[in-house]
Design an enzyme around this catalytic site. Structure first.
Site, PDB file in Angstrom:
ATOM      1  CE  LYS A 143     -52.220 -12.344   4.481  1.00  0.00           C
ATOM      2  NZ  LYS A 143     -50.763 -12.247   4.606  1.00  0.00           N
TER       3      LYS A 143
HETATM    4  P1  NAD Z   1     -48.605  -1.739   2.504  1.00  0.00           P
HETATM    5  O1  NAD Z   1     -50.057  -1.496   2.596  1.00  0.00           O
HETATM    6  O2  NAD Z   1     -47.721  -1.168   3.554  1.00  0.00           O
HETATM    7  O3  NAD Z   1     -48.052  -1.237   1.083  1.00  0.00           O
HETATM    8  C1  NAD Z   1     -48.644  -1.615  -0.118  1.00  0.00           C
HETATM    9  C2  NAD Z   1     -48.011  -0.812  -1.228  1.00  0.00           C
HETATM   10  O4  NAD Z   1     -48.587  -1.240  -2.474  1.00  0.00           O
HETATM   11  C3  NAD Z   1     -48.261   0.699  -1.121  1.00  0.00           C
HETATM   12  O5  NAD Z   1     -47.052   1.389  -1.355  1.00  0.00           O
HETATM   13  C4  NAD Z   1     -49.224   0.969  -2.268  1.00  0.00           C
HETATM   14  O6  NAD Z   1     -49.050   2.256  -2.822  1.00  0.00           O
HETATM   15  C5  NAD Z   1     -48.790  -0.097  -3.253  1.00  0.00           C
HETATM   16  N1  NAD Z   1     -49.797  -0.333  -4.282  1.00  0.00           N
HETATM   17  C6  NAD Z   1     -51.115  -0.589  -4.124  1.00  0.00           C
HETATM   18  N2  NAD Z   1     -51.716  -0.667  -5.323  1.00  0.00           N
HETATM   19  C7  NAD Z   1     -50.759  -0.445  -6.245  1.00  0.00           C
HETATM   20  C8  NAD Z   1     -50.755  -0.368  -7.661  1.00  0.00           C
HETATM   21  N3  NAD Z   1     -51.866  -0.565  -8.363  1.00  0.00           N
HETATM   22  N4  NAD Z   1     -49.562  -0.117  -8.295  1.00  0.00           N
HETATM   23  C9  NAD Z   1     -48.427   0.067  -7.600  1.00  0.00           C
HETATM   24  N5  NAD Z   1     -48.387   0.012  -6.248  1.00  0.00           N
HETATM   25  C10 NAD Z   1     -49.534  -0.236  -5.585  1.00  0.00           C
HETATM   26  O7  NAD Z   1     -48.430  -3.335   2.406  1.00  0.00           O
HETATM   27  P2  NAD Z   1     -47.186  -4.221   2.813  1.00  0.00           P
HETATM   28  O8  NAD Z   1     -47.385  -4.671   4.214  1.00  0.00           O
HETATM   29  O9  NAD Z   1     -45.933  -3.552   2.416  1.00  0.00           O
HETATM   30  O10 NAD Z   1     -47.419  -5.507   1.897  1.00  0.00           O
HETATM   31  C11 NAD Z   1     -47.028  -5.558   0.527  1.00  0.00           C
HETATM   32  C12 NAD Z   1     -47.018  -7.019   0.075  1.00  0.00           C
HETATM   33  O11 NAD Z   1     -46.118  -7.761   0.901  1.00  0.00           O
HETATM   34  C13 NAD Z   1     -48.348  -7.747   0.159  1.00  0.00           C
HETATM   35  O12 NAD Z   1     -48.395  -8.733  -0.862  1.00  0.00           O
HETATM   36  C14 NAD Z   1     -48.268  -8.444   1.503  1.00  0.00           C
HETATM   37  O13 NAD Z   1     -49.118  -9.562   1.595  1.00  0.00           O
HETATM   38  C15 NAD Z   1     -46.809  -8.852   1.490  1.00  0.00           C
HETATM   39  N6  NAD Z   1     -46.251  -9.139   2.800  1.00  0.00           N
HETATM   40  C16 NAD Z   1     -46.259  -8.195   3.799  1.00  0.00           C
HETATM   41  C17 NAD Z   1     -45.669  -8.516   5.017  1.00  0.00           C
HETATM   42  C18 NAD Z   1     -45.574  -7.512   6.139  1.00  0.00           C
HETATM   43  O14 NAD Z   1     -44.940  -7.813   7.146  1.00  0.00           O
HETATM   44  N7  NAD Z   1     -46.124  -6.319   6.017  1.00  0.00           N
HETATM   45  C19 NAD Z   1     -45.109  -9.782   5.230  1.00  0.00           C
HETATM   46  C20 NAD Z   1     -45.107 -10.695   4.186  1.00  0.00           C
HETATM   47  C21 NAD Z   1     -45.690 -10.359   2.977  1.00  0.00           C
END
Ligand code: NAD
Length: 434
Positions: A120
């Site tokens: 990561k």
């Molecule tokens: P992203 O940046 O696209 O979205 C993050 C979201 O979290 C946004 O909608 C933001 O508004 C919200 N957020 C941030 N702070 C917040 C708060 N205080 N209260 C409520 N909402 C809040 O990120 P993502 O890629 O969707 O990733 C989200 C999670 O999924 C993370 O834990 C990431 O590690 C995990 N993840 C992502 C992927 C991927 O392919 N993108 C894969 C596996 C895991």
């Protein structure tokens, strides 16, 4: 009260801190390892990442001045294959967070039986406050600072919170430009989650949401929930949250409430996921969405739903939030969204938690397909990607269900045990060098 870390963590000199994410995640993994009675050497190896890289690099800003940024890449384990894991751009990125997420990647890849290890990375930056040019210079400079610590056979980054396909495209282009000629024709495979026209895979953008929907397809009927009739809420409407919701809409599920960093909204008759995604794209968040009512966070968490899907950041669900949540199933789209105390409260309240290393493994699985396609100079159709993803996600969900039954444990422990069992088997074959 939080349980103290395992003996191994104490022996390694960790000073007990119940709020430290790495200690929380490592403790859960190592407790599962103790339960499975995996050898001590394996517990020791997994208790710390193999490599922790920290870089500081200057970036020229649009006003002509320079800012110094801090970036990380943590390579947790590469027993099964090259290190694999996302790059996060967020102001609060820390070494401990990146370590935790790299350990979860090792577990996730092992659970799905991918030939990949766990890594990561991240940069301490708020990408929303940079211009596009600044973001590009930062990405290129970070990639060159990582140098040959990444590579298509060694460590393969991907998008995470705050990064996207465009940023992955800049990373790949920079790597191709700085790598030697000998590796050039395979160098596109250095990162996944790239734009489709530049070596990306069909289905990668929606992959994590799609994987979660495939997992729910297997697990919800056993919990007497029909996806076509269920109501659900989502925390975070970024990549994972919005794609999960858009795909659940196709199955007839009703999205009742959403919260993100800008606010919370509710509509008892259902929120249209596609039009909300459009609103978020235009305005940056769910606040102000016209076809729903604004509510506060307290009311959001108290909204009754069949399934709640946290898809934002780590540790957002602590014991106080867990005490309010009114759902039957909590499906973790985000990594480590629940604190250990929250886990205990949810268990006492009879909420079934479906663990992140299973629920969000779709992203890394399609990243693996992208890497395969790049290396074989192939292009798979979206239908083929979806079919393969469904097969692997269903197999992983079945594995976890079966192990939870056999061991009489919760799904999180079962998911870790399935991953640990696979790592143990491979270590037994390979041994520990020399
Ligand atoms: P992203 O940046 O696209 O979205 C993050 C979201 O979290 C946004 O909608 C933001 O508004 C919200 N957020 C941030 N702070 C917040 C708060 N205080 N209260 C409520 N909402 C809040 O990120 P993502 O890629 O969707 O990733 C989200 C999670 O999924 C993370 O834990 C990431 O590690 C995990 N993840 C992502 C992927 C991927 O392919 N993108 C894969 C596996 C895991």
């Amino acid at each position: 009260m939080a349980s103290p870390p395992t003996t191994i963590l104490s022996e390694l000199g960790f000073r007990f801190d119940p709020n430290n994410l790495y200690q929380q995640v490592a403790t859960q993994v190592l407790r599962s390892a103790e339960l499975l009675e995996v050898p001590r050497f394996l517990q020791l190896i997994l208790a710390q990442p193999k490599n922790e890289l920290m870089v500081h690099f200057p970036v020229r800003m649009d006003d002509g001045g320079y800012r110094l940024f801090k970036g990380y890449r943590v390579q947790h384990n590469n027993l099964l294959g090259p290190y694999k894991g996302g790059i996060r751009y967020h102001p609060s990125v820390s070494l401990d967070d990146v370590k935790s997420l790299s350990l979860l990647m090792t577990m996730k890849c092992a659970l799905v039986r991918l030939p990949l290890g766990g890594g990561k990375g991240g940069v301490q930056v708020d990408p929303r406050k940079l211009s596009k040019d600044e973001l590009m210079r930062l990405t290129r400079r970070f990639t060159s600072a990582l140098g040959d610590n990444i590579g298509p056979d060694y460590d393969i980054p991907a998008p995470d919170v705050g990064t996207n396909a465009e940023i992955m495209g800049w990373m790949a282009d920079t790597f191709i430009n700085i790598t030697g000629r000998a590796h050039r024709n395979q160098a596109t495979a250095v990162v996944t989650g790239k734009p489709l026209a530049f070596g990306g895979s069909a289905g990668r953008e929606k992959a994590t949401g799609q994987g979660l929907v495939f997992v729910l397809e297997v697990l919800l009927p056993a919990l007497h929930i029909d996806p076509a009739k269920m109501s659900y809420s989502v925390v975070g409407f970024g990549n994972v949250g919005s794609w999960t919701a858009r795909l659940l809409k196709q199955r007839g599920s009703r999205l009742r409430a959403v919260i993100d960093h800008t606010g919370a909204i509710i509509n008892e008759d259902g929120i249209d996921a596609d039009s909300l995604a459009e609103h978020v794209r235009e305005t940056g968040g769910v606040r102000g969405y016209p076809n729903a009512t604004a509510i506060d966070a307290d009311m959001f968490y108290k909204t009754r739903v069949d399934v709640m899907i946290p898809a934002a950041l780590e540790q957002m669900i602590d014991e106080h939030v867990a005490a309010k949540i009114d759902c039957k199933v909590l499906a973790e789209g985000a990594n480590a969204p629940c604190t250990p105390e929250a886990d205990r409260v949810l268990e006492q309240r009879g909420v079934q938690v479906l663990p992140a290393i299973l629920c969000n493994a779709g992203g890394v699985t399609v990243s693996y397909f992208e890497w395969q396609q790049n290396r074989q100079a192939e292009r798979w159709s979206e239908a083929h990607v979806d079919e393969e993803l469904r097969r692997l996600m269903h197999a992983a969900a079945d594995r976890v269900t079966e192990l939870a039954k056999r061991m009489g444990c919760d799904m999180r422990t079962a998911a870790y045990c399935s991953a640990l069992g696979h790592l143990d088997e491979v270590y037994k074959i390979r041994g520990v060098f020399p």
